[in-house]
Design a protein around this motif. Structure first.
Motif, PDB file in Angstrom:
ATOM      1  N   LEU A  53     -46.283   9.865 -24.691  1.00  0.00           N
ATOM      2  CA  LEU A  53     -45.039   9.372 -25.294  1.00  0.00           C
ATOM      3  C   LEU A  53     -44.707  10.094 -26.598  1.00  0.00           C
ATOM      4  O   LEU A  53     -43.555  10.456 -26.848  1.00  0.00           O
ATOM      5  CB  LEU A  53     -45.125   7.865 -25.519  1.00  0.00           C
ATOM      6  CG  LEU A  53     -45.150   7.016 -24.244  1.00  0.00           C
ATOM      7  CD1 LEU A  53     -45.368   5.546 -24.590  1.00  0.00           C
ATOM      8  CD2 LEU A  53     -43.888   7.214 -23.440  1.00  0.00           C
ATOM      9  N   VAL A  54     -45.716  10.321 -27.435  1.00  0.00           N
ATOM     10  CA  VAL A  54     -45.493  11.052 -28.692  1.00  0.00           C
ATOM     11  C   VAL A  54     -45.065  12.486 -28.391  1.00  0.00           C
ATOM     12  O   VAL A  54     -44.148  13.022 -29.026  1.00  0.00           O
ATOM     13  CB  VAL A  54     -46.757  11.012 -29.578  1.00  0.00           C
ATOM     14  CG1 VAL A  54     -46.641  11.976 -30.742  1.00  0.00           C
ATOM     15  CG2 VAL A  54     -47.002   9.606 -30.082  1.00  0.00           C
ATOM     16  N   SER A  55     -45.691  13.110 -27.402  1.00  0.00           N
ATOM     17  CA  SER A  55     -45.328  14.481 -27.017  1.00  0.00           C
ATOM     18  C   SER A  55     -43.891  14.550 -26.523  1.00  0.00           C
ATOM     19  O   SER A  55     -43.144  15.471 -26.866  1.00  0.00           O
ATOM     20  CB  SER A  55     -46.268  14.996 -25.921  1.00  0.00           C
ATOM     21  OG  SER A  55     -47.579  15.057 -26.386  1.00  0.00           O
ATOM     22  N   LEU A  56     -43.493  13.574 -25.710  1.00  0.00           N
ATOM     23  CA  LEU A  56     -42.117  13.537 -25.221  1.00  0.00           C
ATOM     24  C   LEU A  56     -41.133  13.341 -26.367  1.00  0.00           C
ATOM     25  O   LEU A  56     -40.065  13.956 -26.391  1.00  0.00           O
ATOM     26  CB  LEU A  56     -41.954  12.434 -24.172  1.00  0.00           C
ATOM     27  CG  LEU A  56     -42.626  12.708 -22.831  1.00  0.00           C
ATOM     28  CD1 LEU A  56     -42.606  11.461 -21.969  1.00  0.00           C
ATOM     29  CD2 LEU A  56     -41.970  13.879 -22.119  1.00  0.00           C
ATOM     30  N   LEU A  57     -41.487  12.498 -27.328  1.00  0.00           N
ATOM     31  CA  LEU A  57     -40.633  12.279 -28.487  1.00  0.00           C
ATOM     32  C   LEU A  57     -40.462  13.576 -29.283  1.00  0.00           C
ATOM     33  O   LEU A  57     -39.340  13.965 -29.630  1.00  0.00           O
ATOM     34  CB  LEU A  57     -41.208  11.181 -29.391  1.00  0.00           C
ATOM     35  CG  LEU A  57     -40.464  10.935 -30.692  1.00  0.00           C
ATOM     36  CD1 LEU A  57     -39.103  10.309 -30.406  1.00  0.00           C
ATOM     37  CD2 LEU A  57     -41.270  10.050 -31.611  1.00  0.00           C
ATOM     38  N   PHE A  58     -41.563  14.246 -29.553  1.00  0.00           N
ATOM     39  CA  PHE A  58     -41.489  15.497 -30.309  1.00  0.00           C
ATOM     40  C   PHE A  58     -40.715  16.557 -29.531  1.00  0.00           C
ATOM     41  O   PHE A  58     -39.890  17.274 -30.098  1.00  0.00           O
ATOM     42  CB  PHE A  58     -42.882  16.016 -30.668  1.00  0.00           C
ATOM     43  CG  PHE A  58     -43.404  15.441 -31.943  1.00  0.00           C
ATOM     44  CD1 PHE A  58     -43.253  16.105 -33.136  1.00  0.00           C
ATOM     45  CD2 PHE A  58     -44.042  14.212 -31.949  1.00  0.00           C
ATOM     46  CE1 PHE A  58     -43.721  15.579 -34.327  1.00  0.00           C
ATOM     47  CE2 PHE A  58     -44.517  13.670 -33.119  1.00  0.00           C
ATOM     48  CZ  PHE A  58     -44.353  14.351 -34.318  1.00  0.00           C
ATOM     49  N   ALA A  59     -40.980  16.668 -28.243  1.00  0.00           N
ATOM     50  CA  ALA A  59     -40.302  17.685 -27.434  1.00  0.00           C
ATOM     51  C   ALA A  59     -38.820  17.395 -27.290  1.00  0.00           C
ATOM     52  O   ALA A  59     -37.991  18.312 -27.332  1.00  0.00           O
ATOM     53  CB  ALA A  59     -40.953  17.763 -26.049  1.00  0.00           C
ATOM     54  N   GLY A  60     -38.482  16.135 -27.132  1.00  0.00           N
ATOM     55  CA  GLY A  60     -37.090  15.781 -26.885  1.00  0.00           C
ATOM     56  C   GLY A  60     -36.235  15.631 -28.115  1.00  0.00           C
ATOM     57  O   GLY A  60     -35.031  15.887 -28.078  1.00  0.00           O
ATOM     58  N   VAL A  61     -36.814  15.229 -29.230  1.00  0.00           N
ATOM     59  CA  VAL A  61     -36.011  14.925 -30.417  1.00  0.00           C
ATOM     60  C   VAL A  61     -36.364  15.830 -31.593  1.00  0.00           C
ATOM     61  O   VAL A  61     -35.505  16.517 -32.141  1.00  0.00           O
ATOM     62  CB  VAL A  61     -36.188  13.443 -30.828  1.00  0.00           C
ATOM     63  CG1 VAL A  61     -35.397  13.136 -32.076  1.00  0.00           C
ATOM     64  CG2 VAL A  61     -35.782  12.520 -29.692  1.00  0.00           C
ATOM     65  N   VAL A  62     -37.597  15.836 -31.970  1.00  0.00           N
ATOM     66  CA  VAL A  62     -38.015  16.529 -33.189  1.00  0.00           C
ATOM     67  C   VAL A  62     -37.901  18.047 -33.049  1.00  0.00           C
ATOM     68  O   VAL A  62     -37.640  18.747 -34.025  1.00  0.00           O
ATOM     69  CB  VAL A  62     -39.453  16.107 -33.585  1.00  0.00           C
ATOM     70  CG1 VAL A  62     -39.916  16.832 -34.818  1.00  0.00           C
ATOM     71  CG2 VAL A  62     -39.509  14.603 -33.788  1.00  0.00           C
ATOM     72  N   SER A  63     -38.054  18.564 -31.826  1.00  0.00           N
ATOM     73  CA  SER A  63     -38.009  20.015 -31.632  1.00  0.00           C
ATOM     74  C   SER A  63     -36.666  20.617 -32.054  1.00  0.00           C
ATOM     75  O   SER A  63     -36.605  21.783 -32.430  1.00  0.00           O
ATOM     76  CB  SER A  63     -38.289  20.360 -30.170  1.00  0.00           C
ATOM     77  OG  SER A  63     -37.298  19.814 -29.332  1.00  0.00           O
ATOM     78  N   PHE A  64     -35.603  19.819 -32.017  1.00  0.00           N
ATOM     79  CA  PHE A  64     -34.295  20.328 -32.428  1.00  0.00           C
ATOM     80  C   PHE A  64     -34.287  20.736 -33.897  1.00  0.00           C
ATOM     81  O   PHE A  64     -33.555  21.632 -34.300  1.00  0.00           O
ATOM     82  CB  PHE A  64     -33.211  19.280 -32.185  1.00  0.00           C
ATOM     83  CG  PHE A  64     -31.846  19.746 -32.603  1.00  0.00           C
ATOM     84  CD1 PHE A  64     -31.145  20.648 -31.820  1.00  0.00           C
ATOM     85  CD2 PHE A  64     -31.276  19.316 -33.794  1.00  0.00           C
ATOM     86  CE1 PHE A  64     -29.890  21.089 -32.209  1.00  0.00           C
ATOM     87  CE2 PHE A  64     -30.025  19.753 -34.184  1.00  0.00           C
ATOM     88  CZ  PHE A  64     -29.334  20.636 -33.389  1.00  0.00           C
ATOM     89  N   TYR A  65     -35.115  20.100 -34.690  1.00  0.00           N
ATOM     90  CA  TYR A  65     -35.146  20.374 -36.123  1.00  0.00           C
ATOM     91  C   TYR A  65     -36.098  21.505 -36.500  1.00  0.00           C
ATOM     92  O   TYR A  65     -36.258  21.813 -37.672  1.00  0.00           O
ATOM     93  CB  TYR A  65     -35.506  19.099 -36.886  1.00  0.00           C
ATOM     94  CG  TYR A  65     -34.481  18.015 -36.658  1.00  0.00           C
ATOM     95  CD1 TYR A  65     -33.256  18.059 -37.307  1.00  0.00           C
ATOM     96  CD2 TYR A  65     -34.724  16.983 -35.768  1.00  0.00           C
ATOM     97  CE1 TYR A  65     -32.299  17.079 -37.086  1.00  0.00           C
ATOM     98  CE2 TYR A  65     -33.768  15.992 -35.536  1.00  0.00           C
ATOM     99  CZ  TYR A  65     -32.564  16.055 -36.196  1.00  0.00           C
ATOM    100  OH  TYR A  65     -31.622  15.105 -35.963  1.00  0.00           O
ATOM    101  N   ALA A  66     -36.707  22.134 -35.513  1.00  0.00           N
ATOM    102  CA  ALA A  66     -37.598  23.264 -35.790  1.00  0.00           C
ATOM    103  C   ALA A  66     -36.774  24.423 -36.358  1.00  0.00           C
ATOM    104  O   ALA A  66     -35.580  24.561 -36.095  1.00  0.00           O
ATOM    105  CB  ALA A  66     -38.316  23.698 -34.519  1.00  0.00           C
ATOM    106  N   SER A  67     -37.425  25.249 -37.111  1.00  0.00           N
ATOM    107  CA  SER A  67     -36.752  26.371 -37.755  1.00  0.00           C
ATOM    108  C   SER A  67     -36.206  27.354 -36.728  1.00  0.00           C
ATOM    109  O   SER A  67     -36.848  27.660 -35.729  1.00  0.00           O
ATOM    110  CB  SER A  67     -37.740  27.096 -38.670  1.00  0.00           C
ATOM    111  OG  SER A  67     -37.143  28.268 -39.178  1.00  0.00           O
ATOM    112  N   GLY A  68     -35.019  27.855 -36.992  1.00  0.00           N
ATOM    113  CA  GLY A  68     -34.430  28.891 -36.153  1.00  0.00           C
ATOM    114  C   GLY A  68     -34.874  30.279 -36.581  1.00  0.00           C
ATOM    115  O   GLY A  68     -34.545  31.270 -35.938  1.00  0.00           O
ATOM    116  N   SER A  69     -35.618  30.357 -37.662  1.00  0.00           N
ATOM    117  CA  SER A  69     -36.118  31.644 -38.140  1.00  0.00           C
ATOM    118  C   SER A  69     -37.229  32.145 -37.228  1.00  0.00           C
ATOM    119  O   SER A  69     -37.918  31.355 -36.601  1.00  0.00           O
ATOM    120  CB  SER A  69     -36.676  31.493 -39.556  1.00  0.00           C
ATOM    121  OG  SER A  69     -35.679  31.016 -40.431  1.00  0.00           O
TER     122      SER A  69
END
Length: 104
Positions: free
Chosen positions: A12-28
């Motif tokens: 569940l934590v992995s799905l949360l990070f993959a689905g939501v938090v990953s959008f905020y990862a750096s584009g650099s």
């Protein structure tokens, strides 16, 4: 804590990070990409054979919203990884034979 509960929580934590938090990862560019750009290696790069695949470039082909596309790609990646890891674990357990109940 039982192993099953731990695995469900991690999934569940992995799905949360993959689905939501990953959008905020750096584009650099990451470290490897930066070094390849600095030394001209990336200029020699060619298109990958799977560039037109449904999950190419960290997104889902046909989904126009970048946040949704990236999130869905992350969720699919977590799901595929979970299924593959579960299969390997199940096959490994099957090959070992019946296990002792003393360790549960």
């Amino acid at each position: 804590m039982r192993t099953r509960n731990l695995l469900i929580g991690l999934l569940l934590v992995s799905l949360l990070f993959a689905g939501v938090v990953s959008f905020y990862a750096s584009g650099s560019p990451d470290g490897l990409e930066k070094v390849s750009e600095d030394h001209g290696i990336s200029a020699q790069a060619e298109d990958h054979a799977l560039d037109d695949s449904p999950l190419a470039d960290y997104g889902v082909k046909g989904v126009e919203n970048p946040r949704l596309s990236g999130g869905l790609a992350g969720i699919v990646g977590v799901g595929v990884t979970f299924v593959l890891a579960s299969t390997v674990i199940a096959l490994t357990r099957f090959r070992r034979g019946p296990r002792s109940r003393a360790h549960e």
